[in-house]
Design a protein around this motif. Structure first.
Motif, short mmCIF file in Angstrom:
data_model
loop_
_atom_site.label_atom_id
_atom_site.label_comp_id
_atom_site.label_asym_id
_atom_site.label_seq_id
_atom_site.Cartn_x
_atom_site.Cartn_y
_atom_site.Cartn_z
N UNK A 171 51.61 31.30 39.14
CA UNK A 171 50.17 31.04 39.05
C UNK A 171 49.54 31.44 40.37
N UNK A 172 48.40 32.11 40.31
CA UNK A 172 47.77 32.62 41.53
C UNK A 172 46.27 32.69 41.36
N UNK A 173 45.55 32.83 42.48
CA UNK A 173 44.11 33.06 42.44
C UNK A 173 43.86 34.56 42.32
N UNK A 174 42.94 34.93 41.45
CA UNK A 174 42.76 36.35 41.16
C UNK A 174 41.35 36.65 40.67
N UNK A 175 41.05 37.93 40.61
CA UNK A 175 39.84 38.46 39.98
C UNK A 175 40.28 39.67 39.18
N UNK A 176 40.03 39.67 37.86
CA UNK A 176 40.60 40.70 37.00
C UNK A 176 39.60 41.14 35.94
N UNK A 177 39.86 42.35 35.42
CA UNK A 177 39.09 42.84 34.28
C UNK A 177 40.05 43.37 33.23
N UNK A 178 39.87 42.94 32.00
CA UNK A 178 40.70 43.39 30.88
C UNK A 178 39.83 44.16 29.89
N UNK A 179 40.24 45.39 29.61
CA UNK A 179 39.52 46.22 28.64
C UNK A 179 40.32 46.25 27.34
N UNK A 180 39.68 45.86 26.24
CA UNK A 180 40.33 45.85 24.94
C UNK A 180 40.02 47.15 24.21
N UNK A 181 41.06 47.92 23.85
CA UNK A 181 40.87 49.19 23.16
C UNK A 181 40.71 48.99 21.66
N UNK A 182 41.13 47.84 21.15
CA UNK A 182 41.15 47.59 19.73
C UNK A 182 42.56 47.68 19.18
N UNK A 183 42.76 47.09 18.01
CA UNK A 183 44.07 47.07 17.35
C UNK A 183 45.14 46.42 18.21
N UNK A 184 44.72 45.46 19.08
CA UNK A 184 45.66 44.72 19.89
C UNK A 184 46.04 45.34 21.20
N UNK A 185 45.54 46.54 21.52
CA UNK A 185 45.86 47.21 22.77
C UNK A 185 44.84 46.83 23.86
N UNK A 186 45.33 46.63 25.08
CA UNK A 186 44.45 46.26 26.18
C UNK A 186 45.04 46.75 27.50
N UNK A 187 44.18 46.87 28.50
CA UNK A 187 44.59 47.25 29.85
C UNK A 187 43.90 46.32 30.83
N UNK A 188 44.62 45.88 31.87
CA UNK A 188 44.09 44.94 32.85
C UNK A 188 44.31 45.46 34.25
N UNK A 189 43.28 45.33 35.08
CA UNK A 189 43.38 45.58 36.52
C UNK A 189 43.03 44.29 37.22
N UNK A 190 43.92 43.82 38.10
CA UNK A 190 43.75 42.49 38.70
C UNK A 190 43.99 42.55 40.20
N UNK A 191 43.11 41.93 40.97
CA UNK A 191 43.30 41.71 42.40
C UNK A 191 43.78 40.28 42.58
N UNK A 192 45.00 40.10 43.14
CA UNK A 192 45.62 38.79 43.19
C UNK A 192 45.99 38.42 44.62
N UNK A 193 46.00 37.13 44.90
CA UNK A 193 46.24 36.63 46.25
C UNK A 193 47.63 37.02 46.73
N UNK A 194 47.68 37.86 47.74
CA UNK A 194 48.95 38.34 48.27
C UNK A 194 49.78 37.22 48.87
N UNK A 195 49.12 36.20 49.40
CA UNK A 195 49.85 35.10 50.03
C UNK A 195 50.72 34.33 49.04
N UNK A 196 50.30 34.29 47.78
CA UNK A 196 51.07 33.58 46.77
C UNK A 196 52.43 34.22 46.53
#
Length: 401
Positions: A171-196
């Motif tokens: 579990x970590x602190x983060x800021x992310x964006x998930x793009x849903x392509x449809x039919x269950x497919x998705x892509x996520x880009x996330x900036x996450x706390x390196x210290x964790x």
């Protein structure tokens, strides 16, 4: 006397008429705002009075009773002291969970918040509070504390009751964006706390955080199950020597098997360099664990590691279920110029491996209530400091509501 009676009678009649007229006047009643059921997001949600926000409040009480064993009888300290003389041979633990899930439909999409807090009492009543989840989702955006988007199986099949299996479960602190392509497919880009995700630098000292971890994931969720490809970048900088960019890559698949009751089978694997926590967030060794070592001339050497983990779960009957998870992780620290073990030998060849098994058998006599038996076994082997194993068996009583 007749005049007096007439006057009194007239007055009484007037009062009676006045009372009757007052009784006929309309009475202003404050409106009652009844709680409305919100069935758009599943059971348990209701509208917060005066709003269009749906809220679900849930909880859980869990009681665990552990017994610790050292199968090798070698006092090898691989689980924070549980397997050596002088440590506790059992543990009583109680946890209380609180979950709050709010959802609001807006013109821009769904606005959601989720909070999970638990309180723990163990080892003579020592109390601790953990904020496990606290995040906001708006459309495809996620802000706050939640499971790393790199993680796939995490502890899906095991209990992780004492230690984390040989996989990434963070579990970590983060800021992310998930793009849903449809039919269950998705892509996520996330900036996450390196210290964790930090472990340490052998022979050196980590610089203060400079660059967050960058995590990317491609995922599919369909009726047959789910699969994911993931990668992460992890910046490693020593104060006095060098800096390098570490990374981790992984893949996993989880399949709904068409026999039994709710049977699932999953497997995942990964490789990391300078980012050991992504290969095993439960890595244990008599030295380290480290992300890097400082070699001759102050050179920073990133630690190589890989892991593979799999498991399955099934329900034999509507009330009896079983989950099993097995994992293996290997980390190679390479040669270094430090006498890590105090044996007078430098340039030690440092590496270690973890093998673990995690199983839980549950019985649910009524909905929301589980009685179960579980066990976790871990074996650690090192090139220069011996090997050892530990075993934890436990009984659990759990009520979710």
């Amino acid at each position: 006397m007749n005049i007096k009676r007439l006057v009194l009678g007239t007055a009484a009649g007037a009062l009676a008429v006045t009372g009757a007229q007052a009784a006929d006047l309309p009475v202003v009643v404050e409106p009652i705002d009844y709680v409305r059921i919100c069935d758009a997001y599943g059971t348990g949600f209701y509208y917060i009075p005066g709003t269009e926000t749906c809220l679900r409040v849930a909880g859980r009480i869990r009681a665990d009773y552990n017994v610790f064993f050292d199968p090798d009888d070698d006092d090898f300290n691989i689980l924070g002291g549980y397997s050596q003389d002088g440590s506790n041979g059992y543990r009583f633990r109680a946890r209380a969970y609180l979950y709050m899930d709010s959802r609001t439909n807006t013109e821009f999409g769904l606005l959601r918040t989720f909070t999970e807090i638990y309180w723990t009492s163990q080892f003579g009543g020592n109390l601790g509070v953990t904020l496990n989840n606290a995040f906001i989702q708006f459309g495809g955006l996620t802000f706050g504390r939640t499971q790393s988007f790199y993680d796939f199986l995490d502890a899906s099949y095991g209990s992780s009751q004492l230690f984390t299996d040989s996989l990434s479960d963070t579990k970590t602190n983060l800021a992310a964006y998930t793009f849903a392509f449809g039919n269950g497919f998705s892509a996520t880009l996330s900036l996450e706390d390196e210290l964790t995700r930090r472990y340490g630098i052998q022979g050196g000292t980590y610089q203060g955080s400079r660059i967050p971890d960058i995590v990317g994931a491609l995922r599919v969720d369909q009726g047959w199950g789910s699969a994911q490809l993931m990668a992460a970048g992890h910046y490693v900088e020593d104060i006095f020597s060098d800096s390098k960019y570490g990374f981790a890559i992984g893949a996993g698949v989880n399949v709904n098997v068409p026999f039994g009751n709710g049977t699932q089978v999953g497997i995942q694997g990964g490789y990391s360099q300078g980012a050991l926590n992504y290969t095993s967030s439960g890595a244990v060794a008599p030295y380290g664990p480290w992300d890097a070592t400082v070699g001759p001339g102050g050179n920073l050497n990133l630690v190589d590691a890989f892991n593979i983990s799999g498991g399955f779960s099934t329900s034999f009957t509507p009330t009896v279920s079983l989950g099993v998870q097995v994992g293996y992780m290997y980390a190679d620290y390479g040669n270094n110029t430090f006498d890590v073990n105090g044996d007078g030998i430098f340039n030690d060849d440092l590496d270690f491996s973890n093998f673990d098994v995690d199983a839980f058998l549950g019985y649910s006599p009524v909905a929301g209530f589980v009685l179960g038996l579980g066990a976790q076994f871990k074996y650690v082997d090192t090139a220069d400091a011996g090997s050892g194993s530990a075993l934890s068996a436990f009984f659990r009583a759990q009520r979710s509501f």
